[in-house]
Write an enzyme that holds these catalytic residues in place. Structure first.
Site, PDB file in Angstrom:
ATOM      1  N   LEU A 375     -45.597  -3.522  17.263  1.00 42.14           N
ATOM      2  CA  LEU A 375     -44.492  -3.693  16.327  1.00 42.14           C
ATOM      3  C   LEU A 375     -45.052  -4.256  15.024  1.00 42.14           C
ATOM      4  O   LEU A 375     -46.017  -5.026  15.033  1.00 42.14           O
ATOM      5  CB  LEU A 375     -43.443  -4.666  16.885  1.00 42.14           C
ATOM      6  N   ASP A 376     -44.437  -3.889  13.885  1.00 44.51           N
ATOM      7  CA  ASP A 376     -44.835  -4.478  12.615  1.00 44.51           C
ATOM      8  C   ASP A 376     -44.708  -5.993  12.681  1.00 44.51           C
ATOM      9  O   ASP A 376     -43.873  -6.533  13.429  1.00 44.51           O
ATOM     10  CB  ASP A 376     -43.947  -3.967  11.476  1.00 44.51           C
ATOM     11  N   MET A 377     -45.514  -6.691  11.894  1.00 37.79           N
ATOM     12  CA  MET A 377     -45.505  -8.147  11.909  1.00 37.79           C
ATOM     13  C   MET A 377     -44.104  -8.714  11.686  1.00 37.79           C
ATOM     14  O   MET A 377     -43.696  -9.684  12.338  1.00 37.79           O
ATOM     15  CB  MET A 377     -46.455  -8.688  10.833  1.00 37.79           C
ATOM     16  N   THR A 379     -41.226  -7.369  12.365  1.00 35.82           N
ATOM     17  CA  THR A 379     -40.245  -6.871  13.320  1.00 35.82           C
ATOM     18  C   THR A 379     -40.320  -7.703  14.590  1.00 35.82           C
ATOM     19  O   THR A 379     -41.408  -7.960  15.104  1.00 35.82           O
ATOM     20  CB  THR A 379     -40.516  -5.393  13.659  1.00 35.82           C
ATOM     21  N   ARG A 486     -38.482   2.062   8.835  1.00 32.36           N
ATOM     22  CA  ARG A 486     -38.318   1.463   7.503  1.00 32.36           C
ATOM     23  C   ARG A 486     -38.234   2.542   6.433  1.00 32.36           C
ATOM     24  O   ARG A 486     -37.410   2.470   5.518  1.00 32.36           O
ATOM     25  CB  ARG A 486     -39.474   0.490   7.250  1.00 32.36           C
TER      26      ARG A 486
END
Length: 543
Positions: A375-377, A379, A486
Site C-alpha cells: 500500500l502507498d505510504m 494509505t 489516486r
C-alpha cells in the site's frame, strides 16, 4: 512590497509544502497581472506553471515571479525574472546551430519523400507481396503433386523401380524450382533495395550529422546554464547531473520556475524566504493539474538542480523523508503468513532512506516477511505478508490471476460539474505509466501505458461528517498499478475529483482519505478462503 504576515522561520521545501500566506498573496498578484494580458490566454489555456519567490532585500520584503519555458516564444517578459541563460537571441550561437539542424531535418524529409524513393518503396512492397503469393501458390502445387505421387506409389508394385525413380526426379525438380523461384524474387527485391540504398545511405549520413550536432548543441546549452547556490558557489547543469542515473540533464532543465527564481535572488543579493508554484490553464489529459492549484517542483528536472542551489540555506526537510511512530497491528498469523493493519504514514517496504516499514517492523518481531503486495505510504489498510517461499509463490499466483479480492474506501473532493447520487457506479479504464520527469507521479499514456481498471460506487448511505459536497466512494481495483486509485479519481479522464488529502494529485489535508478496508484470498497452504475487514478510521471517527 508585501504587507501580509511574518516571514517563515526557514525556507519551505520545494518538493512538498503548504504555500505560505505571503506566497499566496504574491500569487494572487501574479494571477491578476496574467489575467490582464488577454493576448497570452489562448496559449496559456494549454497549461503553464508560474512561480513566486518571497525575498528580503535591503530590509524590505517583496516577491519575484517566473514562468516555465517561454510565453509566445519569449523567455524575458518584463515583470518576470529573466532566464538563467538567454539562448533565444535571434543571431546567437544556439539559434544559428538550431537553424543548421533544421536545415538537415528538411533535407532528410526531402530525401525520405523523394518521388523516386517513394515509387521504389511501393515497388518493393509490391514485389514482396507478389513474391509471397507466387511462392505460396507454388507450394500448394507441390503439396498436391506430393499427394498424387504418394497415391501412385501406394497403387504401384513395390518393385517398380522405374516409376519410383521418375517420381523422385519429379520431387527433386519441384524442390529445385522452388529454390529458383525464391531466388528470382530475392534478386528482384535486392535490385530494388540497391536503388533505395542510394537514398537511404544519404538519409543515414544526414541523421548521424543531425544527431551529433544536436548532442553537441545540447551539451553547449547545459554548460551555459551555470547555477548559483546560497553559498555563492557555481555549477553548470552538466556537472549537477553528472552523478544522476542518466548522467545528463533532461531537455528543458533549468527553465522551470524554481531555478529561475532562486538564480535571480542569489545573483542580486536577495534572501529567499518562501516559494510556491501554481498551474494556469486546463489540465492536460495525461497528468493531473488543476487551474490555480499549487504543485511541488518536479523531481526529474529540478531535484538535482535545487538540491545544489539550496545548499547553505535552512530548508524544511523533504516530506518523503518523514518518519512515523505508527506501528502495525497483527490481525492474523500462522506459520505461513501474517495479515496486518498498516496505518497511514508507514511504508510497506523499506525505501532508499531505510525508514521504518511493515517489512522492517515484522523483521523486528522475528518474522521472515516476503512482500507480495503493498500500500502507498499515505494509505491505511490491510496487507497479507507471506512468511515462507511456498506461501509467497501461492499468493503471487493469486495476485497475478486476480483472484484476490480487494476493496478500498475513499473520500473525494467536491466534484466539478458532476452530481453523484448514492448508488451511482461505473468503471474507469485508463493506461498508466510513471512520469519519467516527476516520479513517483503517474501519467496516462495510450501508447506505452499499462491498462488499469477500477470499479467505483458511491457508498450508500453516505457517512456522517463529510465536508460540503465531498463524496464517499467504494473502490475496487481490478488491476494493481502504482497510484491507480489516486489517478483514476483525480484525472479529468476519470472522476476529476482527487482523493481528499492526496498531496500528489490533489490538495493537502490532515491525512490522505484512502483506506484498504477489505481483503479476501485463499490460504496458500490450507486452501481456506480468508476474509478480513477493517473499517476506515476516518469514517469511524467521523473526521
Amino acid at each position: 512590497m508585501l504587507e501580509a504576515g511574518s516571514a517563515p522561520g526557514r525556507f519551505n521545501n520545494p518538493f512538498g509544502y503548504e504555500p505560505h500566506p505571503l506566497c499566496q498573496l504574491a500569487a494572487r498578484e501574479v494571477v491578476e497581472m496574467v489575467g490582464e494580458h488577454s493576448e497570452w490566454h489562448e496559449e496559456l489555456k494549454q497549461g503553464k506553471m508560474f512561480g513566486v519567490l518571497v525575498v528580503e532585500h535591503e530590509g524590505e520584503v517583496g516577491f519575484l515571479a517566473a514562468y516555465s519555458g517561454q510565453i509566445r516564444g519569449y523567455d524575458d517578459i518584463e515583470y518576470f525574472v529573466p532566464p538563467v541563460f538567454d539562448y533565444l537571441q535571434p543571431d546567437g550561437y544556439f539559434k544559428r546551430h538550431e537553424e543548421e539542424i533544421s536545415r538537415l531535418s528538411n533535407r532528410i524529409m526531402q530525401l525520405e519523400y523523394n518521388p523516386v524513393r517513394c515509387r521504389l518503396f511501393e515497388e518493393m512492397q509490391k514485389a514482396h507481396h507478389d513474391g509471397l503469393l507466387e511462392i505460396d501458390a507454388y507450394k500448394q502445387v507441390m503439396t498436391e503433386a506430393k499427394r498424387q505421387r504418394d497415391a501412385r506409389r501406394s497403387e504401384a508394385n513395390a518393385d517398380d523401380a522405374e516409376l519410383d525413380e521418375a517420381l523422385t526426379r519429379e520431387s527433386q525438380f519441384m524442390k529445385a524450382e522452388l529454390v529458383r523461384l525464391k531466388r528470382k524474387w530475392r534478386n528482384i527485391e535486392d535490385a530494388l533495395d540497391e536503388k533505395m540504398a542510394v537514398f537511404d545511405q544519404q538519409i543515414d549520413m544526414l541523421k548521424q550529422q543531425r544527431h551529433q550536432l544536436s548532442e553537441s548543441l545540447q551539451t553547449w546549452l547545459f554548460r551555459h546554464f551555470v547555477m548559483l547556490n546560497a553559498k555563492g558557489e557555481q555549477r553548470d547543469l552538466m556537472e549537477i547531473f553528472k552523478f544522476t542515473p542518466v548522467g545528463m540533464p533532461p531537455s528543458g532543465s533549468g527553465e522551470c520556475c524554481a531555478p529561475k527564481l532562486l538564480q535571480y535572488a542569489f545573483k542580486n543579493g536577495m534572501k529567499p524566504l518562501c516559494m510556491a508554484e501554481f498551474w494556469w490553464g486546463e489540465s492536460p489529459k495525461n497528468v493531473v493539474r488543476q487551474h490555480l492549484d499549487y504543485y511541488p517542483s518536479c523531481r526529474g528536472k529540478c531535484l538535482p538542480i535545487l538540491t545544489f542551489m539550496l545548499e547553505g540555506m535552512d530548508v524544511d526537510p523533504d516530506p518523503q523523508l518523514r518518519d512515523t511512530s505508527n506501528d502495525i497491528t497483527i490481525l492474523y498469523q500462522d506459520l505461513s503468513l501474517v495479515v496486518v493493519y498498516k496505518p497511514e504514514g508507514l511504508l510497506s517496504v523499506p525505501g532508499k532512506y531505510e525508514r521504518r516499514s511493515v517489512f522492517s517492523l515484522l523483521l523486528d518481531r522475528g518474522f521472515t516477511p516476503k512482500i507480495v503486495h503493498r500500500l502507498d505510504m499515505d494509505t491505511s489498510g490491510i496487507l497479507v505478508v507471506p512468511l515462507t517461499v511456498s506461501a509467497h509463490h501461492g499468493l503471487q499466483r493469486q495476485f497475478f490471476s486476480r483472484t484476490v479480492k480487494k476493496r478500498y474506501v475513499a473520500i473525494v473532493e467536491p466534484m466539478v460539474g458532476i452530481s453523484l447520487q448514492e448508488g451511482d457506479h461505473g468503471i474507469i479504464d485508463l493506461p498508466l505509466i510513471p512520469d519519467p520527469y516527476d516520479r513517483p507521479r503517474q501519467m496516462i499514456d495510450y501508447d506505452y501505458g499499462k491498462r488499469s481498471i477500477t470499479e467505483w460506487r458511491v457508498v450508500s448511505p453516505q457517512p456522517q461528517g463529510l465536508g460540503d459536497h465531498e463524496v464517499c466512494l467504494s473502490l475496487i481495483p481490478h488491476t494493481g498499478r502504482t497510484h491507480q486509485l489516486r489517478m483514476h479519481c483525480a484525472s479529468t479522464e476519470g472522476l476529476a475529483s482527487p482523493i481528499k488529502g492526496d498531496t500528489l494529485y490533489g490538495h493537502r489535508a490532515e491525512r490522505m482519505y484512502l483506506h484498504a478496508e477489505y481483503l479476501e484470498f485463499q490460504h496458500p497452504m490450507t486452501g481456506e478462503r480468508m476474509r478480513f475487514n477493517v473499517p476506515a478510521p476516518f469514517l469511524n471517527n467521523n473526521e
